[in-house]
Scaffold this active site. Sequence first.
Site, PDB file in Angstrom:
ATOM      1  CG  ASP A 103      -8.461   1.962  -6.730  1.00  0.00           C
ATOM      2  OD1 ASP A 103      -7.562   2.568  -7.342  1.00  0.00           O
ATOM      3  OD2 ASP A 103      -8.489   1.847  -5.484  1.00  0.00           O
TER       4      ASP A 103
ATOM      5  CG  HIS B 240       0.543   3.006   5.931  1.00  0.00           C
ATOM      6  ND1 HIS B 240      -0.591   3.746   6.202  1.00  0.00           N
ATOM      7  CD2 HIS B 240       0.601   2.891   4.578  1.00  0.00           C
ATOM      8  CE1 HIS B 240      -1.159   4.075   5.051  1.00  0.00           C
ATOM      9  NE2 HIS B 240      -0.468   3.569   4.055  1.00  0.00           N
TER      10      HIS B 240
ATOM     11  CG  HIS C 235      -5.669   2.600  -3.222  1.00  0.00           C
ATOM     12  ND1 HIS C 235      -6.732   3.168  -3.877  1.00  0.00           N
ATOM     13  CD2 HIS C 235      -5.086   3.589  -2.509  1.00  0.00           C
ATOM     14  CE1 HIS C 235      -6.781   4.462  -3.582  1.00  0.00           C
ATOM     15  NE2 HIS C 235      -5.791   4.739  -2.743  1.00  0.00           N
TER      16      HIS C 235
HETATM   17 ZN    ZN Z   1      -8.451   8.073  -4.682  1.00  0.00          ZN
HETATM   18 ZN    ZN Z   2      -9.362   7.303  -1.511  1.00  0.00          ZN
END
Ligand code: ZN
Ligand code: ZN
Length: 554
Positions: free
Chosen positions: A193, A363, A367
């Site tokens: 990712d 928040h 990721h």
């Molecule tokens: Zn995603």
């Molecule tokens: Zn996601």
Amino acid sequence: MPDPVRITFLGGLGEIGRNCAAFEQDGRILLLDCGLMFPDAEMLGIDLVLPDFTWLRENASRIEGCIVTHGHEDHVGGLSFLLRDLKFPIYGSALTLGLARSRIEEAGLLGRTELITVVDGERRRIGSFDCEFIAVTHSVPHGFATAFHTPQGVILHSGDFKLDLTPVDDRITDLARIGRIADEHGIRLLLSDSTNAEEPGHTPSERSVGHVLRNLFRDNEGKRIIAACFASHIHRIQQIAEAALATDRTVATLGRSMAKNVGLARQMGLLHIPDNRLVDIERLDDLDPAKVLVLSTGSQGEPMSALALMAAGENKWLKIGEGDVVILSSHAIPGNEHSVNKVIDGLCRLGADVVHSGLAAVHVTGHAMQGELKTLLSIARPEFFVPVHGEFRHLSHHARLAMEMGVPQRNVLLAEDGDVIEIGDGGIEFCDNVPAGYLYVDGIVGDVGHGVLRDRRVLAEEGVVVVVVTVDSQSGQLLTRPEFITRGWVHGPEAEGLIEEGRDRVQEEVEKAVADGAGTDFDTLKRHVRGAAGQFVSERTRRRPMIVPVVMEA
Ligand SMILES: [Zn+2]
Ligand SMILES: [Zn+2]
């Protein structure tokens, strides 16, 4: 020598969204995710964007199934479209399948699939594929990384992940298992990712948001509190609810997906709000505003969402006013900043106190940032590396990180949507290309096409001029003066003189064309009408509206 393994990237490599990859082994295909992307402001009237499914349709008989790594729309939202053409089973965690299910059900396509639940650490054969599901932490619970044990070695796909050592459910990314795989088998290829590959450092823990929320609730006792977040962010919802319960508030949900996901997660035992502390939004007016928390959808400023309607003073259940506190426990996805700003502005105008991630740490991202990406690279120690999930800038940054972590440059492949890569005994290489453009969806009709979008852009920016000429079907002679019908071209009163002139110009042109023998060749006449009108409009207004010539025969 074992057969090579192929991976075809159908989306998510070059944009944030519509993640979809196809793994190919022994002639069979296993999909990993099938997501959608939300349109940007340029894509006029488009509801959503999908991967191009052409290649999958052409290879339908070889598709074994689809693994869904987690329940976000950019990973599962395309299934309800792909299942119109194809039939295949879907594998994922119970929550992921629960979240994916509703769109499929709404589309009436549940009969075309089988939803098969897999659990943390499970290793399962799907046709000829040998897959292992590894727990990862993300901004929706129960996400997976997937290890494909292939004849060409282990291919590890991270899915969307972060490394949170103190997640709300104590379910951490299983780096230990990844380390064991690396020790025992070696990891041949890592796909990881890239969303936050440009961000230095580590993401804060989801629990850090809990502290901030609890303080906010304590500081705002006596006021009504409305909190908005992603409806799939069950851990965030849990923390908001806990802050509310701790300050003696009752919880009401607002917005369809919030009500649905809260119900689903409570039923699965993933969200804990006692029955007697949950109240229907219809009863909001019966409650002391100081003793209520409203959990709302619309944190991305979506135009028809509960929060956007609130900001416009048009929400059926809730009117914002002086003394209300609105918490946006979210961060605008690129492209949504403008809508979110508009919502915040509207709420402020109505007198609310708005708390957003620019003002308080309400928040954290889901990721992995650079430090975490490097940690995964150091534990997986992959022979080859392909960054996935991100715009090109994110992918290229991630590639650089991998090289810093010791993956040789020749072993790092920067692939993009449509690329097919092959991993064989000799290594990894690009081997083919498949169609992977945007599939635009407007309403329920797919494939709006670039032509349609171009037309919409011209119409939006320049307007349209329709020129109607009526001619004798035998001779081609004009029977009446040409008509101009315009929209969005020039303002009414100014237009009158211009339009009269334009009619004359087109009339002259048609008469000349007929005299030159264009006669009853209506295509030629049409071309003359378009040419004369276009030239006139451009000369007199320096604008380029869409010119639509219409030749009618009588
Ligand atoms: Zn995603
Ligand atoms: Zn996601």
